[in-house]
Design a protein around this motif. Structure first.
Motif, PDB file in Angstrom:
ATOM      1  N   PHE A   3       0.833  -1.197   0.000  1.00 57.49           N
ATOM      2  CA  PHE A   3       0.000   0.000   0.000  1.00 57.49           C
ATOM      3  C   PHE A   3       0.870   1.250   0.000  1.00 57.49           C
ATOM      4  CE2 PHE A   3      -2.840  -3.011   2.442  1.00 57.49           C
ATOM      5  CZ  PHE A   3      -3.693  -3.255   1.375  1.00 57.49           C
ATOM      6  N   VAL A   4       0.394   2.274  -0.688  1.00 60.03           N
ATOM      7  CA  VAL A   4       1.076   3.567  -0.739  1.00 60.03           C
ATOM      8  C   VAL A   4       0.151   4.582  -0.078  1.00 60.03           C
ATOM      9  CG1 VAL A   4       2.104   5.328  -2.209  1.00 60.03           C
ATOM     10  CG2 VAL A   4       2.256   2.910  -2.868  1.00 60.03           C
ATOM     11  N   ASP A   5       0.485   4.989   1.139  1.00 62.13           N
ATOM     12  CA  ASP A   5      -0.346   5.925   1.905  1.00 62.13           C
ATOM     13  C   ASP A   5       0.211   7.329   1.694  1.00 62.13           C
ATOM     14  OD1 ASP A   5      -1.917   7.286   3.689  1.00 62.13           O
ATOM     15  OD2 ASP A   5      -1.624   5.897   5.358  1.00 62.13           O
ATOM     16  N   SER A   6      -0.458   8.100   0.857  1.00 60.86           N
ATOM     17  CA  SER A   6       0.076   9.388   0.419  1.00 60.86           C
ATOM     18  C   SER A   6      -0.353  10.570   1.281  1.00 60.86           C
ATOM     19  CB  SER A   6      -0.353   9.648  -1.037  1.00 60.86           C
ATOM     20  OG  SER A   6      -1.766   9.706  -1.146  1.00 60.86           O
ATOM     21  N   ARG A  27       3.654  10.996  -7.215  1.00 63.78           N
ATOM     22  CA  ARG A  27       4.451  11.068  -8.441  1.00 63.78           C
ATOM     23  C   ARG A  27       5.653  10.137  -8.374  1.00 63.78           C
ATOM     24  NH1 ARG A  27       3.490  17.489  -9.948  1.00 63.78           N
ATOM     25  NH2 ARG A  27       1.386  17.130 -10.771  1.00 63.78           N
ATOM     26  N   ARG A  28       5.364   8.910  -7.959  1.00 63.66           N
ATOM     27  CA  ARG A  28       6.380   7.863  -7.897  1.00 63.66           C
ATOM     28  C   ARG A  28       6.131   6.844  -9.001  1.00 63.66           C
ATOM     29  NH1 ARG A  28       8.745   7.168  -2.649  1.00 63.66           N
ATOM     30  NH2 ARG A  28       9.672   5.261  -3.499  1.00 63.66           N
ATOM     31  N   ASP A  29       7.167   6.475  -9.723  1.00 64.76           N
ATOM     32  CA  ASP A  29       7.022   5.460 -10.760  1.00 64.76           C
ATOM     33  C   ASP A  29       7.756   4.176 -10.407  1.00 64.76           C
ATOM     34  OD1 ASP A  29       9.678   6.183 -11.079  1.00 64.76           O
ATOM     35  OD2 ASP A  29       9.423   7.022 -13.094  1.00 64.76           O
ATOM     36  N   ASP A  30       8.181   4.058  -9.149  1.00 63.66           N
ATOM     37  CA  ASP A  30       8.921   2.863  -8.729  1.00 63.66           C
ATOM     38  C   ASP A  30       8.163   2.025  -7.707  1.00 63.66           C
ATOM     39  OD1 ASP A  30       9.143   4.874  -6.788  1.00 63.66           O
ATOM     40  OD2 ASP A  30      11.097   4.154  -6.087  1.00 63.66           O
ATOM     41  N   VAL A  31       6.975   2.469  -7.307  1.00 66.49           N
ATOM     42  CA  VAL A  31       6.173   1.731  -6.338  1.00 66.49           C
ATOM     43  C   VAL A  31       4.729   1.690  -6.823  1.00 66.49           C
ATOM     44  CG1 VAL A  31       7.648   2.343  -4.365  1.00 66.49           C
ATOM     45  CG2 VAL A  31       5.704   3.805  -4.943  1.00 66.49           C
ATOM     46  N   GLY A  32       3.904   0.881  -6.161  1.00 68.32           N
ATOM     47  CA  GLY A  32       2.493   0.815  -6.505  1.00 68.32           C
ATOM     48  C   GLY A  32       2.145  -0.226  -7.535  1.00 68.32           C
ATOM     49  N   ALA A  33       3.143  -0.920  -8.079  1.00 68.16           N
ATOM     50  CA  ALA A  33       2.915  -1.973  -9.069  1.00 68.16           C
ATOM     51  C   ALA A  33       4.029  -3.004  -8.932  1.00 68.16           C
ATOM     52  CB  ALA A  33       2.887  -1.404 -10.487  1.00 68.16           C
TER      53      ALA A  33
END
Length: 410
Positions: A88-91, A365-371
């Protein structure tokens, strides 16, 4: 165990880990009309702190040998048919604070309305706490996040509201995450209640200078009882001039200009979005600004829940976050956010899981997490359940079996 901070690799990660017998793997890599890129009977190979490969379970042995070498091999983990999802990414969190406001929650449950002014109580308690006290409490929250499957998280300042106190909150937050947000514009502190302009000058000058070295983001509470649209624009512009990226608290307590200000300034996200006009929804749908919804707040304050269905159907990008704070949402549980989003906000389980993972990554705006794809950080969660649907289907049940943060089991 040491968790990687500001891009540093974990020193305790094994060379390679092969997770096999995954009943349902959520990759968040769209495929064949499935936005979540779901694979069944799947496997994942981790090398160091990165995902090396995902795919069919019957290909795992050959792939592992190709990547790691037949002699080296990989540490094998049998998922036993369990589901695996990205961490999970808690922003949106406020994890550095002192004190407690349980009495306010109790009062709200008997009918008292929520108001932004309660923040000042936490400001007083936070100012009175020592660095070591705040650091220890923050470490406990980080452990709590990891135990519930959160592997990336943002932390805001905003409970110091002096130059020295805001700087120390930003500094302490930077010890546990690269996603630090300067929120000196949380509320006007009591000592400046008759000198509002002086406080805004302070936020835009000395306070901003002190916090910028520890921060990536700048935020403002653009809301009645906090900061006006013009004040918010000035504060955000000052932060942008110092190299910080903007975020906005907006449209929580009623209709307002927060959403349109966020879109105007190219903010990464506007958070709350409880009260939206058609123009607000249209603006979000036509922008790169993420609508971050915080259902823990509505659960705790008894306000109306945001209409996620309306936003998604319009084409806006939606994220879910906890807003963990002592006043309006004292929970760090992203599984609870998913359950509330499905039950109260019109989201499907798949949409809610995506919003809590890939959506949160977009809000930061992270492209290294969440997938989960080759080259992404190896942040993933094994559920004690056969599918991700159980996160909403079994609310309140601790379904997190194993969490990997940067390739190492947390």
């Amino acid at each position: 165990m040491r968790v990687g901070i500001r891009g540093k690799e974990r020193t305790d990660a094994v060379a390679a880990t092969l997770i096999t017998n995954i009943g349902e793997l959520t990759t968040n890599v769209p495929a064949g009309g499935d936005a979540l890129g779901t694979l069944h009977n799947a496997a994942v190979l981790i090398e160091g702190d990165r995902i090396a490969w995902t795919g069919a379970g019957d290909e795992a042995a050959a792939v592992s040998a190709r990547f790691t070498g037949a002699s080296a091999g990989a540490h094998l983990v049998d998922a036993g048919g369990r589901a695996v999802i990205p961490g999970f990414v808690d922003s949106h969190t406020h994890l550095v604070f002192g004190g407690d406001r349980a009495d306010e929650f109790e009062a709200r449950m008997t009918g008292a309305p929520y108001a932004a002014g309660g923040i000042r109580r936490t400001v007083a308690a936070t100012r009175a706490a020592t660095d070591d006290e705040l650091r220890a409490r923050l470490a406990a929250f980080v452990a709590e996040l990891h135990a519930q499957g959160t592997t990336t998280f943002e932390v805001k300042t905003g409970y110091g509201l002096t130059v020295a106190d805001e700087e120390r909150l930003a500094r302490l937050a930077s010890e546990v995450t690269a996603e630090v947000t300067f929120l000196g514009a949380h509320v006007v502190p009591a000592e400046y209640s008759e000198r509002r302009e002086e406080y805004i000058d302070l936020v835009c000058d000395a306070m901003l200078h002190a916090c910028t070295p520890h921060s990536r983001w700048i935020d403002v509470f653009c809301e009645r009882g906090a900061f006006t649209p013009d004040e918010s624009r000035r504060i955000l512009a000052a932060g942008i001039a110092h190299g910080l990226q903007p975020r906005v608290h907006g449209n929580q307590l009623g209709p307002g200009d927060g959403v349109r200000l966020a879109v105007e300034l190219g903010a990464a996200s506007v958070d709350h979005c409880t009260y939206l006009s058609d123009d607000d929804v249209h603006a979000l749908a036509g922008s790169a600004t993420v609508a971050t919804l915080l259902p823990g707040v509505e659960f705790s304050t008894r306000q109306p829940y945001p209409d996620a269905r309306r936003l998604i159907d319009a084409g806006a990008t939606v994220a879910l976050a906890s807003d963990c704070n002592p006043g309006s949402s004292f929970t760090s549980s992203m599984p609870l956010m998913i359950a509330l989003a499905v039950r109260e906000m019109g989201m499907t389980p798949a949409e809610a899981v995506w919003a809590a993972t890939a959506g949160g990554a977009k809000a930061l705006r992270r492209d290294d997490v969440g997938a989960l794809a080759p080259g992404m950080r190896a942040d993933l969660v094994m559920l004690d359940a056969p599918t991700r649907v159980h996160l909403a289907y079994r609310p309140g049940v601790p379904l997190v079996h194993t969490v990997w943060v940067g390739g190492a089991a947390a």
